[in-house]
Write an enzyme that holds these catalytic residues in place. Structure first.
Site, PDB file in Angstrom:
ATOM      1  N   GLY A 154       0.828  -1.204   0.000  1.00 28.45           N
ATOM      2  CA  GLY A 154       0.000   0.000   0.000  1.00 28.45           C
ATOM      3  C   GLY A 154       0.858   1.248   0.000  1.00 28.45           C
ATOM      4  O   GLY A 154       2.086   1.186   0.106  1.00 28.45           O
TER       5      GLY A 154
ATOM      6  N   GLY B  37       0.149  -5.404   0.157  1.00 27.48           N
ATOM      7  CA  GLY B  37      -1.072  -5.239  -0.610  1.00 27.48           C
ATOM      8  C   GLY B  37      -1.064  -5.978  -1.927  1.00 27.48           C
ATOM      9  O   GLY B  37      -2.118  -6.391  -2.435  1.00 27.48           O
TER      10      GLY B  37
ATOM     11  N   GLU C 251       5.709  -6.511   7.067  1.00 27.16           N
ATOM     12  CA  GLU C 251       5.111  -5.425   7.846  1.00 27.16           C
ATOM     13  C   GLU C 251       5.693  -5.235   9.247  1.00 27.16           C
ATOM     14  O   GLU C 251       5.669  -4.123   9.786  1.00 27.16           O
ATOM     15  CB  GLU C 251       3.601  -5.639   7.945  1.00 27.16           C
ATOM     16  CG  GLU C 251       2.854  -5.432   6.645  1.00 27.16           C
ATOM     17  CD  GLU C 251       2.883  -6.639   5.725  1.00 27.16           C
ATOM     18  OE1 GLU C 251       2.311  -6.557   4.623  1.00 27.16           O
ATOM     19  OE2 GLU C 251       3.475  -7.681   6.104  1.00 27.16           O
TER      20      GLU C 251
ATOM     21  N   ASP D 150      -1.616  -8.027   6.709  1.00 28.51           N
ATOM     22  CA  ASP D 150      -3.072  -7.941   6.575  1.00 28.51           C
ATOM     23  C   ASP D 150      -3.507  -8.457   5.208  1.00 28.51           C
ATOM     24  O   ASP D 150      -2.960  -9.436   4.733  1.00 28.51           O
ATOM     25  CB  ASP D 150      -3.551  -6.515   6.849  1.00 28.51           C
ATOM     26  CG  ASP D 150      -3.029  -5.492   5.842  1.00 28.51           C
ATOM     27  OD1 ASP D 150      -2.006  -5.765   5.187  1.00 28.51           O
ATOM     28  OD2 ASP D 150      -3.633  -4.406   5.717  1.00 28.51           O
TER      29      ASP D 150
END
Length: 352
Positions: free
Chosen positions: A67, A115, A138, A146
């Site tokens: 992201g 992402g 992350e 995520d």
């Protein structure tokens, strides 16, 4: 859309194509990109003449590096609204991809992280190449894995999913195929032919992909599988660290050197998400949990500090808070997983 769009939406006969078009930013996802992809997929979902969807990228460096981390950190330094809008929109896209009634082929050529993994893994066909480097890094920036990581990664062989998120390990194509993260491996030089064939015969995906299979040799992970399963089998991050320290091998020492600089908070959140026995019943259930984590973890000082150290100043010397695993209490981790107020929880797109 024009070639200046962040996502190029195009169509050739029965093939719909979504091309990530931010090569200068390694395909980093923005809210607008997630909206554009979602809108196109919804337009095509009930079109009887649209047979297959292809997701790829422009440029040579990689599919998608994650992201737009700078935007997320800047938002988190304020009221966090833009960040939460992004997460909500991105997770709805992830769910739509996983629930899509038509075959989706995602080409994970080059860097595929965060992402980008969230776009690829829900797809029915996930194509890796010799240039693929797939990772969930992350914990190094104070965030957490995520985009469905809590649904997909616990299903990998043994403790590979946990090893990946605690260390940020980069998997190559043969490893991706071995773990199931990729459904097929194709040489990068054969991608133009594969895409042209899909445009010509969008109803022959299985055959077209299989015809271009590339054998890159045995996956390196096979040799490490037993060691990973043994040393990452503890019931906490501290137990994993203790096992690595007690083992004392060169490989174990290398993993310790990689793991120790990560955010303690992120590491413990990631452990619970991937290896804590949450066992979500569906991808949607997992995304509800991850959205709660996004709302809490992204607003913690570790995320802004991680982005500063790794992406902005690039001194790679983050000062975490809490500073150690011992100082990161179970109560704090419970807070990160806490439900959101009524009306603020994540939900999938309404069904037609």
């Amino acid at each position: 859309m024009s070639d200046e769009s962040e996502v190029i939406v195009s169509r050739v006969g029965g093939l719909g194509r979504l091309t990530l078009n931010r090569p200068q930013a390694l395909g980093a996802l923005t809210t607008g990109m997630c909206v554009a992809m979602t809108d196109a997929l919804l337009d095509w979902r009930d079109d009887p003449d649209l047979i297959t969807v292809l997701i790829d990228h422009a440029g040579e460096r990689g599919f998608c590096g994650g992201g737009d981390i700078r935007m997320l950190a800047e938002s988190a330094a304020g009221d966090g609204k833009a960040a939460m809008t992004f997460f909500h929109t991105e997770y709805r896209l992830n769910h739509l991809l996983g629930d899509y009634p038509k075959p989706i082929v995602t080409v994970m050529d080059g860097i595929t992280m965060g992402g980008g993994v969230g776009i690829a893994l829900p797809s029915r066909y996930r194509i890796a190449t010799e240039r693929t480097r797939l990772a969930m890094p992350e914990t190094g920036i104070g965030l957490f894995p995520d985009v469905g990581a809590g649904w997909f990664l616990p299903k990998l062989p043994g403790r590979i999913g946990l090893w990946m998120v605690l260390t940020g390990a980069r998997l190559q194509a043969s490893d991706c195929k071995y773990t199931g993260l990729a459904t097929e491996v194709v040489s990068s030089k054969d991608l133009p032919g594969l895409k042209a064939a899909l445009a010509k015969e969008p109803d022959e995906v299985e055959r077209i992909v299989q015809e271009r299979h590339a054998d890159l040799g045995p996956p390196p992970l096979i040799a490490q599988q037993g060691t990973i399963d043994r040393l990452f089998d503890g019931d906490s991050v501290e137990a994993v660290v203790a096992a690595l320290e007690a083992d004392g091998s060169a490989w174990a020492k290398e993993q310790l050197e990689i793991l120790r600089p990560k955010s303690p908070l992120s590491s413990k959140v990631s452990f619970r998400l991937i290896a804590g026995g949450l066992a979500p019943a569906t991808l949607a259930d997992d995304l509800v949990t991850e959205y709660r984590l996004a709302a809490h973890v992204a607003m913690q000082p570790d995320f802004r500090e991680g982005v500063r150290a790794v992406i902005v100043d690039k001194d790679n010397a983050p000062v975490w808070n809490p500073a150690t695993l011992a100082e990161t209490s179970d109560a704090l981790i419970d807070e990160m997983f806490a439900a959101l107020p009524a009306g603020e929880e994540w939900s999938p797109l309404p069904t037609a």
